[in-house]
Design a protein around this motif. Structure first.
Motif, PDB file in Angstrom:
ATOM      1  N   SER A   1      46.754 149.970  39.689  1.00 58.19           N
ATOM      2  CA  SER A   1      48.120 149.548  39.984  1.00 58.19           C
ATOM      3  C   SER A   1      49.016 150.732  40.332  1.00 58.19           C
ATOM      4  N   LEU A   2      48.797 151.875  39.684  1.00 54.65           N
ATOM      5  CA  LEU A   2      49.583 153.063  40.010  1.00 54.65           C
ATOM      6  C   LEU A   2      49.311 153.522  41.440  1.00 54.65           C
ATOM      7  N   ARG A   3      48.047 153.433  41.879  1.00 56.33           N
ATOM      8  CA  ARG A   3      47.718 153.798  43.265  1.00 56.33           C
ATOM      9  C   ARG A   3      48.426 152.862  44.255  1.00 56.33           C
ATOM     10  N   HIS A   4      48.464 151.587  43.919  1.00 52.41           N
ATOM     11  CA  HIS A   4      49.139 150.631  44.799  1.00 52.41           C
ATOM     12  C   HIS A   4      50.651 150.829  44.779  1.00 52.41           C
ATOM     13  N   LEU A   5      51.199 151.150  43.631  1.00 52.83           N
ATOM     14  CA  LEU A   5      52.635 151.438  43.561  1.00 52.83           C
ATOM     15  C   LEU A   5      52.954 152.654  44.418  1.00 52.83           C
ATOM     16  N   LEU A   6      52.131 153.679  44.323  1.00 53.34           N
ATOM     17  CA  LEU A   6      52.333 154.874  45.135  1.00 53.34           C
ATOM     18  C   LEU A   6      52.268 154.531  46.621  1.00 53.34           C
ATOM     19  N   GLY A   7      51.326 153.690  46.999  1.00 53.86           N
ATOM     20  CA  GLY A   7      51.226 153.266  48.397  1.00 53.86           C
ATOM     21  C   GLY A   7      52.446 152.500  48.863  1.00 53.86           C
ATOM     22  N   ALA A   8      53.084 151.779  47.935  1.00 60.22           N
ATOM     23  CA  ALA A   8      54.274 151.006  48.295  1.00 60.22           C
ATOM     24  C   ALA A   8      55.505 151.889  48.477  1.00 60.22           C
ATOM     25  N   ILE A   9      55.571 152.986  47.735  1.00 59.03           N
ATOM     26  CA  ILE A   9      56.804 153.805  47.777  1.00 59.03           C
ATOM     27  C   ILE A   9      56.647 155.089  48.573  1.00 59.03           C
ATOM     28  N   ALA A  10      55.412 155.492  48.878  1.00 62.89           N
ATOM     29  CA  ALA A  10      55.190 156.730  49.635  1.00 62.89           C
ATOM     30  C   ALA A  10      54.353 156.409  50.860  1.00 62.89           C
ATOM     31  N   HIS A  11      54.859 156.762  51.985  1.00 65.16           N
ATOM     32  CA  HIS A  11      54.113 156.503  53.216  1.00 65.16           C
ATOM     33  C   HIS A  11      53.625 157.828  53.797  1.00 65.16           C
ATOM     34  N   GLU A  12      53.064 158.645  52.914  1.00 63.65           N
ATOM     35  CA  GLU A  12      52.566 159.959  53.286  1.00 63.65           C
ATOM     36  C   GLU A  12      51.048 159.963  53.092  1.00 63.65           C
ATOM     37  N   PRO A  13      50.280 159.966  54.168  1.00 62.80           N
ATOM     38  CA  PRO A  13      48.817 159.854  54.061  1.00 62.80           C
ATOM     39  C   PRO A  13      48.155 160.928  53.196  1.00 62.80           C
ATOM     40  N   THR A  14      48.656 162.154  53.252  1.00 67.00           N
ATOM     41  CA  THR A  14      48.053 163.229  52.461  1.00 67.00           C
ATOM     42  C   THR A  14      48.240 162.964  50.966  1.00 67.00           C
ATOM     43  N   LEU A  15      49.417 162.521  50.599  1.00 65.94           N
ATOM     44  CA  LEU A  15      49.707 162.198  49.204  1.00 65.94           C
ATOM     45  C   LEU A  15      48.810 161.060  48.722  1.00 65.94           C
ATOM     46  N   LEU A  16      48.670 160.043  49.555  1.00 62.70           N
ATOM     47  CA  LEU A  16      47.831 158.902  49.194  1.00 62.70           C
ATOM     48  C   LEU A  16      46.362 159.307  49.089  1.00 62.70           C
ATOM     49  N   MET A  17      45.924 160.225  49.936  1.00 62.91           N
ATOM     50  CA  MET A  17      44.545 160.699  49.886  1.00 62.91           C
ATOM     51  C   MET A  17      44.283 161.423  48.561  1.00 62.91           C
ATOM     52  N   HIS A  18      45.238 162.242  48.123  1.00 62.97           N
ATOM     53  CA  HIS A  18      45.078 162.946  46.846  1.00 62.97           C
ATOM     54  C   HIS A  18      45.080 161.971  45.673  1.00 62.97           C
ATOM     55  N   ALA A  19      45.737 160.852  45.828  1.00 60.43           N
ATOM     56  CA  ALA A  19      45.800 159.871  44.745  1.00 60.43           C
ATOM     57  C   ALA A  19      44.451 159.214  44.485  1.00 60.43           C
ATOM     58  N   ASN A  20      43.557 159.206  45.468  1.00 60.70           N
ATOM     59  CA  ASN A  20      42.260 158.557  45.275  1.00 60.70           C
ATOM     60  C   ASN A  20      41.473 159.140  44.118  1.00 60.70           C
TER      61      ASN A  20
ATOM     62  N   VAL B   1      61.526 162.158  46.842  1.00 66.46           N
ATOM     63  CA  VAL B   1      61.615 162.475  48.273  1.00 66.46           C
ATOM     64  C   VAL B   1      61.738 161.236  49.155  1.00 66.46           C
ATOM     65  N   GLY B   2      61.568 160.059  48.573  1.00 72.66           N
ATOM     66  CA  GLY B   2      61.619 158.828  49.362  1.00 72.66           C
ATOM     67  C   GLY B   2      63.025 158.304  49.547  1.00 72.66           C
ATOM     68  N   HIS B   3      63.125 157.237  50.297  1.00 73.42           N
ATOM     69  CA  HIS B   3      64.408 156.580  50.559  1.00 73.42           C
ATOM     70  C   HIS B   3      64.339 155.182  49.936  1.00 73.42           C
ATOM     71  N   ILE B   4      64.588 155.133  48.645  1.00 72.59           N
ATOM     72  CA  ILE B   4      64.462 153.889  47.890  1.00 72.59           C
ATOM     73  C   ILE B   4      65.797 153.603  47.216  1.00 72.59           C
ATOM     74  N   ALA B   5      66.192 152.349  47.222  1.00 68.70           N
ATOM     75  CA  ALA B   5      67.460 151.935  46.614  1.00 68.70           C
ATOM     76  C   ALA B   5      67.481 152.287  45.130  1.00 68.70           C
ATOM     77  N   ALA B   6      68.679 152.617  44.631  1.00 66.26           N
ATOM     78  CA  ALA B   6      68.841 153.054  43.242  1.00 66.26           C
ATOM     79  C   ALA B   6      68.304 152.024  42.245  1.00 66.26           C
ATOM     80  N   GLU B   7      68.551 150.740  42.484  1.00 66.52           N
ATOM     81  CA  GLU B   7      68.080 149.715  41.548  1.00 66.52           C
ATOM     82  C   GLU B   7      66.551 149.666  41.510  1.00 66.52           C
ATOM     83  N   ASP B   8      65.915 149.916  42.665  1.00 69.23           N
ATOM     84  CA  ASP B   8      64.454 149.921  42.707  1.00 69.23           C
ATOM     85  C   ASP B   8      63.897 151.171  42.047  1.00 69.23           C
ATOM     86  N   VAL B   9      64.573 152.305  42.215  1.00 76.19           N
ATOM     87  CA  VAL B   9      64.143 153.545  41.560  1.00 76.19           C
ATOM     88  C   VAL B   9      64.170 153.364  40.055  1.00 76.19           C
TER      89      VAL B   9
END
Length: 178
Positions: free
Chosen positions: A30-49, A66-74
């Motif tokens: 679930s943490l990997r999927h959460l990261l995929g939802a909030i980070a659209h950086e392929p290198t970061l996602l690759m390291h998460a594997n 570093v992302g652009h996420i609304a305060a309530e979602d953060v």
């Protein structure tokens, strides 16, 4: 192969340790999927594997900075990450511990090596506590999915935010403590 050996006796304590272990694996997923939802950086996602739970939590925190996420979602995601960290610490105590019957005769005590010292730290743990800990992960995973969805997919055309869970609603067969 057939044998006449008596069937093994089930051990509820070991089954509970196994549930906590499996819950940890589900949390990582679930943490990997959460990261995929909030980070659209392929290198970061690759390291998460290949990342462990602690690293996944840190990667998610980095993505929030570093992302652009609304305060309530953060705020919702940070709450989930804090709960994941709390679970990780308790899971590690159980999974990496040596077990001995508790002096009180009720439950078991986990013994973990003391850091930078000789000896062990002990903490009592029961089957019921381990079962409750594994159940907490089912609820946390549901909250993480909702937080990740609301932070990213809900902003797509035609997609809406997922509402909060209804009090008393079961999550994967678990009724959350409100």
């Amino acid at each position: 192969m057939t044998t006449d050996a008596a069937p093994r006796e089930r051990n509820p304590f070991l089954e509970a340790v196994g549930r906590v272990t499996l819950a940890g694996g589900e949390l990582d997923f679930s943490l990997r999927h959460l990261l995929g939802a909030i980070a659209h950086e392929p290198t970061l996602l690759m390291h998460a594997n290949a990342a462990n739970t602690s690293q996944l939590i840190e990667l998610c925190k980095l993505a929030l900075k570093v992302g652009h996420i609304a305060a309530e979602d953060v705020e919702a995601i940070q709450s989930c990450l804090a709960r994941a960290e709390k679970f990780r610490n308790r899971r590690n105590t159980i999974v990496h511990g040596l077990f001995a019957p508790a002096e009180s005769g009720v439950g078991m005590e986990t013994m973990n090596p003391a850091k930078k010292a000789l000896g062990y730290h002990t903490s009592a743990v029961t089957v019921e506590e381990m079962e409750a800990l594994a159940d907490e992960v089912a609820v946390l995973r549901d909250d993480m999915f909702r937080a990740g969805w609301n932070a990213s997919s809900a902003k797509l055309p035609g997609m809406g935010r997922l509402p909060p869970r209804i009090p008393g609603q079961k999550v994967n067969g678990v009724t959350p403590a409100e």
